[in-house]
Structures are given as C-alpha cells and as structure tokens.
Design a protein around this motif. Structure first.
Motif, PDB file in Angstrom:
ATOM      1  N   PRO A 183       3.640  43.957  33.396  1.00  0.00           N
ATOM      2  CA  PRO A 183       3.609  42.502  33.543  1.00  0.00           C
ATOM      3  C   PRO A 183       2.890  41.853  32.353  1.00  0.00           C
ATOM      4  CG  PRO A 183       2.903  43.568  35.581  1.00  0.00           C
ATOM      5  CD  PRO A 183       3.032  44.647  34.551  1.00  0.00           C
ATOM      6  N   ASN A 184       3.357  40.670  31.981  1.00  0.00           N
ATOM      7  CA  ASN A 184       2.710  39.836  30.955  1.00  0.00           C
ATOM      8  C   ASN A 184       2.807  40.291  29.509  1.00  0.00           C
ATOM      9  OD1 ASN A 184       1.761  37.707  32.563  1.00  0.00           O
ATOM     10  ND2 ASN A 184       0.183  39.096  33.379  1.00  0.00           N
ATOM     11  N   VAL A 185       3.607  41.294  29.240  1.00  0.00           N
ATOM     12  CA  VAL A 185       3.753  41.693  27.838  1.00  0.00           C
ATOM     13  C   VAL A 185       4.696  40.743  27.087  1.00  0.00           C
ATOM     14  CG1 VAL A 185       3.200  44.131  28.162  1.00  0.00           C
ATOM     15  CG2 VAL A 185       5.573  43.362  28.422  1.00  0.00           C
ATOM     16  N   GLY A 186       5.497  39.970  27.849  1.00  0.00           N
ATOM     17  CA  GLY A 186       6.367  38.988  27.202  1.00  0.00           C
ATOM     18  C   GLY A 186       7.859  39.231  27.419  1.00  0.00           C
ATOM     19  N   LYS A 187       8.196  39.941  28.476  1.00  0.00           N
ATOM     20  CA  LYS A 187       9.606  40.249  28.729  1.00  0.00           C
ATOM     21  C   LYS A 187      10.437  38.983  28.961  1.00  0.00           C
ATOM     22  CE  LYS A 187       8.603  42.928  32.246  1.00  0.00           C
ATOM     23  NZ  LYS A 187       7.141  42.815  32.139  1.00  0.00           N
ATOM     24  N   SER A 188       9.923  38.113  29.842  1.00  0.00           N
ATOM     25  CA  SER A 188      10.681  36.882  30.130  1.00  0.00           C
ATOM     26  C   SER A 188      10.785  36.016  28.890  1.00  0.00           C
ATOM     27  CB  SER A 188      10.014  36.072  31.232  1.00  0.00           C
ATOM     28  OG  SER A 188       9.571  36.918  32.248  1.00  0.00           O
ATOM     29  N   SER A 189       9.711  35.938  28.137  1.00  0.00           N
ATOM     30  CA  SER A 189       9.730  35.119  26.918  1.00  0.00           C
ATOM     31  C   SER A 189      10.782  35.644  25.941  1.00  0.00           C
ATOM     32  CB  SER A 189       8.366  35.143  26.226  1.00  0.00           C
ATOM     33  OG  SER A 189       7.356  34.770  27.126  1.00  0.00           O
ATOM     34  N   ARG A 233      10.175  38.056  40.400  1.00  0.00           N
ATOM     35  CA  ARG A 233       8.829  38.605  40.508  1.00  0.00           C
ATOM     36  C   ARG A 233       8.200  38.240  41.838  1.00  0.00           C
ATOM     37  NH1 ARG A 233       4.735  37.602  35.726  1.00  0.00           N
ATOM     38  NH2 ARG A 233       6.740  37.347  34.732  1.00  0.00           N
ATOM     39  N   ASN A 293       5.222  43.352  20.993  1.00  0.00           N
ATOM     40  CA  ASN A 293       5.351  41.889  21.050  1.00  0.00           C
ATOM     41  C   ASN A 293       4.003  41.191  20.828  1.00  0.00           C
ATOM     42  OD1 ASN A 293       6.757  39.444  21.455  1.00  0.00           O
ATOM     43  ND2 ASN A 293       6.112  39.385  23.609  1.00  0.00           N
ATOM     44  N   LYS A 294       4.058  39.894  20.594  1.00  0.00           N
ATOM     45  CA  LYS A 294       2.886  39.039  20.320  1.00  0.00           C
ATOM     46  C   LYS A 294       2.248  39.419  18.982  1.00  0.00           C
ATOM     47  CE  LYS A 294       2.020  38.683  25.297  1.00  0.00           C
ATOM     48  NZ  LYS A 294       1.066  38.542  26.396  1.00  0.00           N
ATOM     49  N   ASP A 296       2.384  37.882  16.430  1.00  0.00           N
ATOM     50  CA  ASP A 296       1.809  36.664  15.832  1.00  0.00           C
ATOM     51  C   ASP A 296       0.313  36.543  16.091  1.00  0.00           C
ATOM     52  OD1 ASP A 296       1.854  34.466  18.447  1.00  0.00           O
ATOM     53  OD2 ASP A 296       3.144  36.214  18.571  1.00  0.00           O
ATOM     54  N   LEU A 297      -0.178  37.243  17.125  1.00  0.00           N
ATOM     55  CA  LEU A 297      -1.601  37.124  17.480  1.00  0.00           C
ATOM     56  C   LEU A 297      -2.486  38.137  16.746  1.00  0.00           C
ATOM     57  CD1 LEU A 297      -1.396  36.654  21.367  1.00  0.00           C
ATOM     58  CD2 LEU A 297      -1.680  34.897  19.611  1.00  0.00           C
ATOM     59  N   SER A 328       7.748  38.838  17.690  1.00  0.00           N
ATOM     60  CA  SER A 328       7.101  37.780  18.455  1.00  0.00           C
ATOM     61  C   SER A 328       8.169  37.017  19.211  1.00  0.00           C
ATOM     62  CB  SER A 328       6.331  36.832  17.525  1.00  0.00           C
ATOM     63  OG  SER A 328       5.963  35.679  18.261  1.00  0.00           O
ATOM     64  N   ALA A 329       8.092  37.088  20.525  1.00  0.00           N
ATOM     65  CA  ALA A 329       9.049  36.338  21.341  1.00  0.00           C
ATOM     66  C   ALA A 329       8.795  34.845  21.153  1.00  0.00           C
ATOM     67  CB  ALA A 329       8.911  36.722  22.811  1.00  0.00           C
ATOM     68  N   LEU A 330       7.535  34.516  20.860  1.00  0.00           N
ATOM     69  CA  LEU A 330       7.127  33.113  20.717  1.00  0.00           C
ATOM     70  C   LEU A 330       7.729  32.494  19.456  1.00  0.00           C
ATOM     71  CD1 LEU A 330       5.130  31.221  22.319  1.00  0.00           C
ATOM     72  CD2 LEU A 330       3.511  31.692  20.475  1.00  0.00           C
TER      73      LEU A 330
HETATM   74  P1  GDP Z   1       6.420  39.122  31.333  1.00  0.00           P
HETATM   75  O1  GDP Z   1       5.561  39.180  32.540  1.00  0.00           O
HETATM   76  O2  GDP Z   1       6.464  40.437  30.633  1.00  0.00           O
HETATM   77  O3  GDP Z   1       7.785  38.562  31.568  1.00  0.00           O
HETATM   78  O4  GDP Z   1       5.663  38.142  30.286  1.00  0.00           O
HETATM   79  P2  GDP Z   1       5.901  36.593  29.972  1.00  0.00           P
HETATM   80  O5  GDP Z   1       7.150  36.412  29.167  1.00  0.00           O
HETATM   81  O6  GDP Z   1       5.778  35.813  31.220  1.00  0.00           O
HETATM   82  O7  GDP Z   1       4.694  36.323  28.985  1.00  0.00           O
HETATM   83  C1  GDP Z   1       3.349  36.449  29.390  1.00  0.00           C
HETATM   84  C2  GDP Z   1       2.493  35.530  28.539  1.00  0.00           C
HETATM   85  O8  GDP Z   1       2.503  35.947  27.171  1.00  0.00           O
HETATM   86  C3  GDP Z   1       2.974  34.087  28.543  1.00  0.00           C
HETATM   87  O9  GDP Z   1       1.848  33.264  28.576  1.00  0.00           O
HETATM   88  C4  GDP Z   1       3.719  33.953  27.238  1.00  0.00           C
HETATM   89  O10 GDP Z   1       3.707  32.636  26.740  1.00  0.00           O
HETATM   90  C5  GDP Z   1       2.936  34.876  26.329  1.00  0.00           C
HETATM   91  N1  GDP Z   1       3.771  35.430  25.257  1.00  0.00           N
HETATM   92  C6  GDP Z   1       4.957  36.077  25.388  1.00  0.00           C
HETATM   93  N2  GDP Z   1       5.424  36.453  24.181  1.00  0.00           N
HETATM   94  C7  GDP Z   1       4.526  36.054  23.263  1.00  0.00           C
HETATM   95  C8  GDP Z   1       4.443  36.157  21.832  1.00  0.00           C
HETATM   96  O11 GDP Z   1       5.301  36.732  21.154  1.00  0.00           O
HETATM   97  N3  GDP Z   1       3.334  35.635  21.237  1.00  0.00           N
HETATM   98  C9  GDP Z   1       2.365  35.009  21.934  1.00  0.00           C
HETATM   99  N4  GDP Z   1       1.330  34.512  21.257  1.00  0.00           N
HETATM  100  N5  GDP Z   1       2.403  34.891  23.278  1.00  0.00           N
HETATM  101  C10 GDP Z   1       3.470  35.400  23.937  1.00  0.00           C
END
Ligand code: GDP
Ligand code: GDP
Length: 435
Positions: A183-189, A233, A293-294, A296-297, A328-330
């Motif tokens: 969870p929260n790694v950025g899959k949905s993004s 979810r 992913n991420k 950019d951070l 970076s999904a962002l």
């Molecule tokens: P999931 O649970 O794997 O589907 O994750 P989400 O897509 O909901 O992302 C979890 C959090 O990480 C959210 O607050 C997103 O905005 C953030 N996030 C996702 N991808 C990136 C990225 O590439 N860069 C940054 N800085 N934040 C991201």
C-alpha cells in the motif's frame, strides 16, 4: 480467475494442520510461500486440473489464543470477502461449542460456498460424534482427519467442484499487465498517470470479474490489458488486516497477469514486505519490471541510481535478472519507458527458441563445463528443448539426470539467460532421462 480457499474456525481445531496437508502433501507439485507474513499462511495446492490458493486465516489473527468474538468475526469476514470457498473447521473431539454456533451464524448469511469440516475423525467411531454438527445448519458434515489425511480427498473434490477451467490463452490475447506492491507505494497514481493521458483511449471490457478492473490500453503504440486491483481497497483498521489484504490483492493481480510492474517506494527502499510480494511473482512464474517510484523525492548525486540498483539486486537474489527503472508517477518521469520495458519482458516470456538453436549454443557450453560426475557416475546431457508452456521452460535430456546438483542447474540457467535474453522472466529447467 484465481481460486482462493480460506480455512476458518476456532483455535486448536486443526486449521494449520489441514493447511499443511492441503499445501504440502503432494510436495512435488505443490509450492508453499515461505514468510509471506510472520509465519506461512498462504500456500498453493493442486487437485485434479485445478491449482488454487489456500489461506489459513487463523494465522492472520492476533491474540488468537484468547477467543474474542470480535477477532473471530474479523477472521470470518476476511474469508467471506476474499475467498471463493470457505472451509469451516470444527473439532469432533471437543464437540459443538457456542463459539462454533456464532461462526455458523455468520457463514449462513454469506453467499460464498461454505463446507463444514469435522476434523479429528481419526477412526470410524468418531463419525457418530460428527452428527451433532448438522445442527449448525450448514448442510453436510465432511469428516476428515487432518493428521492422517483421511477424508481430505473427498473434501478437495467438493472444493473444486464449481471451479471454472482456466481459459485457453490464444495468440491473439493481449499482454496482461498488472501493477503490484505494498500500500502507498504509488500504484494508483501510476495507473492514473497512464490512463489520464487521454481517457478516451480506455475502454472497459465487459464481463470483467468483480475483483479486478480490466482496461484495454491502446495508445502510443502500446496495446495491452491493464489489470487494476488497487482500486478496490478495503478500509482496514489494523496493520494485520492491511498486510492480509495487500497480499491477497497481489496474489490476485499476479495470477491474472503475464507481467507485473512491481513497485517500491524510493524513500523507503526494498523492505521485507516487498520481498514477499516479489517472491510471489517469481513463484507464479510471471514476468516482472521493478519500478522504484517517487524518485522525485530522492536527493541524487551522480551515482545514486547505480547504488540503489545494486542494493535491490542484492535483495532479490537469486532471481535478479530483471529490469529496474526509477520513475515518478507524480511527474510522469519515465512512464513511457516503463511500458516499453513491460512489453519487452512480455516478449521474453512468450518467445520460443528452436531446438536446433538451443543445441547449437548450449551443447558446446556443456561440453566445456560438463556436470561434475557424482559417486563415479558420469552425467551426460545430450540435447535440450524448450517445452510448450506459458513461460520459458527447458528440458535437458541425458543420462543420470538425477545426480545433477542445484549449482549446475543455476549455471545452465545463467547460460540460457546470457545467450537468449530472458530478462524479467523466471525460467524453469527440467532434467530428464534418455537412453
Ligand atoms: P497505492 O496505495 O500504491 O495505490 O499508492 P497511491 O497511488 O495512493 O499513492 C500513495 C501516496 O504517494 C499518495 O499521496 C501519492 O500522491 C503519493 N505518490 C505516488 N506517486 C508519487 C510520486 O511519484 N512522487 C511523489 N512525490 N509522491 C507520489
Ligand atoms: P489450529 O489452531 O486450528 O490451527 O490447530 P492446529 O492445526 O495447530 O492443531 C491443534 C491440535 O490438534 C494439534 O495438537 C494437532 O496435532 C491436533 N490435530 C490436528 N488435526 C488433527 C486430527 O486430525 N486428529 C487429531 N487427533 N488431532 C489433530
């Protein structure tokens, strides 16, 4: 569609004994996943034509030595949500308890297939004791002895009765791509970044199953089916539940797909839980592209990616011949490259090497570095062929194949990888006798 069988019941009725029996008795064809959580609660079983996932939900419950109504409710709810078949285990020695009645009440209301299992029927006399469980109103009482295995065959026949056969995979099928990870790694993004490009390129496929959302993606030269299980979810209250649901989600997505994007969070690195999901991909013989992913951070200097990549490869050994991308999904950095790489892995997974090409390249290598003889027995490999399976699998024919050791198998796998490129795909090697 993946079939999931969940085992529920109060502590000490024999759930984990049954789990072990279903997932381990036919050791040669059955595979269990070690360390999915603290202990192993997830395994695979094969019965008849069906391969399915077995979950010991009891293993996911904390403090299960004390029986708490709420704990058990939770366990049963997990099973109702996630399984196709629920095995409700009761104990013929202890007899019917209030507790069993409470569980039965929950199960009677659910729409899933429930099989009532009276365990510890180690001898015929105990069958008489099983009749009282009819009172639970769940139909037939299936008598088994998980310890000896008696009755489990009949039980398995009933488990798979309504399972549907896997559809034939045709050449025209589109590549099936999933996105998995904690969870929260950025899959949905990531999925939104893909689909958000132009919503019109996305068409919903009718008749897709409830537990996965499948979309055809056809744009920028890519044509594939995206499997999205991240969207559905559940609200989970405790860590244990989050772990459970994310593992189940991953199992589903992985089993539905040809190639998985396996996503980790760059700010966290490759963690224990990541390892579990990665292991599931390998065990299920699916293709994989690792996305960090991420990105950019992360503060970068000139060798950041190389260092990071090295650490990941170390963590995923021995299956480390996989693409690793920093995205970076962002900011949508390298999203296109990710798709390109998934297609490349798909090609690697589906390609077929001709027997003549295999032998031309591999036999001289084997001649140069033959398998070491074992206790005076000479081992000779005579020819190699790729098997007609959904993933790359090779049979090496020769004499005394039973004496070939793991180290040599790994050597052959590495040679196959170096010469034919199976980057991103698990491969399998069989040794077979030949007169
Ligand atoms: P999931 O649970 O794997 O589907 O994750 P989400 O897509 O909901 O992302 C979890 C959090 O990480 C959210 O607050 C997103 O905005 C953030 N996030 C996702 N991808 C990136 C990225 O590439 N860069 C940054 N800085 N934040 C991201
Ligand atoms: P769980 O807490 O429901 O997972 O139960 P376990 O699988 O740990 O089993 C509890 C106890 O029951 C153990 O001592 C097992 O050896 C025993 N047990 C399990 N199955 C059988 C069986 O078929 N017959 C007998 N006599 N004992 C069993």
């Amino acid at each position: 569609m993946p079939n999931i069988v969940a085992i529920v019941g109060r502590p000490n009725v024999g759930k984990s004994t049954l789990f072990n029996r279903l997932t381990e008795t036919r050791a040669a064809i059955v595979d269990s996943v070690a360390g999915v959580t603290r202990d192993r609660h997830y395994g695979k079983a094969i019965w008849g034509k069906h391969e399915f996932t077995v979950i010991d939900t009891g293993g996911y419950i904390t403090g299960s030595d004390d029986i708490f109504e709420s704990e058990i409710r939770k366990q049963v709810q997990l099973a109702i949500d996630e399984a196709n078949v629920i095995l409700f285990v009761v104990d013929v020695i202890d007899g019917l308890s209030d507790f069993d009645k409470a569980v039965a009440q929950l199960l009677r209301k659910c729409k899933k297939k429930v099989l009532l299992v009276a365990n510890k029927v180690d001898n015929h006399e105990r069958i008489n004791n099983s009749y009282e469980f009819f009172e639970l109103g769940l139909g037939e009482v299936n008598c088994i002895s998980a310890v000896s295995g008696s009755g489990t065959g009949d039980l398995l026949d009933k488990v798979i009765e309504d399972f549907q056969e896997e559809p034939e995979v045709t050449d025209e099928s589109l590549p099936r791509i999933a996105v998995v990870g904690k969870p929260n790694v950025g899959k949905s993004s990531f999925i939104n970044a893909l689909l958000g490009v132009d919503r019109n390129i996305v068409t919903d496929i009718s008749g897709t199953t409830r537990d996965s959302i499948e979309t055809n993606y056809n744009s920028y030269g890519f044509n594939f089916t995206l499997i999205d299980t991240a969207g559905i979810r559940k609200k989970a209250k405790v860590d244990e539940d989050i772990e459970f649901y994310s593992v189940i989600r991953s199992i589903r997505a992985i089993e539905y797909s040809d190639v998985s994007f396996f996503m980790i969070d760059a700010t966290e690195g490759f963690q224990k839980q990541d390892q579990n999901i990665y292991y599931l991909i390998e065990k299920n013989k699916r293709g994989v592209v690792i996305l960090v992913n991420k990105w950019d951070l992360v503060e970068k200097d000139h060798k950041s990616t190389a260092d990071y990549e090295k650490k990941i490869r170390e963590a995923i050994k021995p299956f480390d011949d996989v693409p690793i991308l920093f995205i970076s999904a962002l900011t949508k950095q390298r999203i296109h490259k990710a798709l390109e790489t998934a297609m490349y892995v798909y090609q690697n997974r589906t390609k077929h090497i001709s027997t003549s090409q295999l032998n031309e390249i591999m036999l001289p290598i084997i001649e140069n570095t033959p398998p070491p003889s074992y206790k005076g027995k000479v081992i000779k490999i005579k020819y190699i062929t790729q098997l007609p399976m959904h993933y790359p699998a090779f049979a090496f024919f020769g004499n005394n194949p039973q004496y070939i050791k793991e180290a040599y198998r790994r050597f052959l796998e590495n040679q196959l990888r170096q010469n034919f490129d199976f980057c991103g795909v698990p491969i399998r090697i069989f040794f077979r006798g030949k007169d």
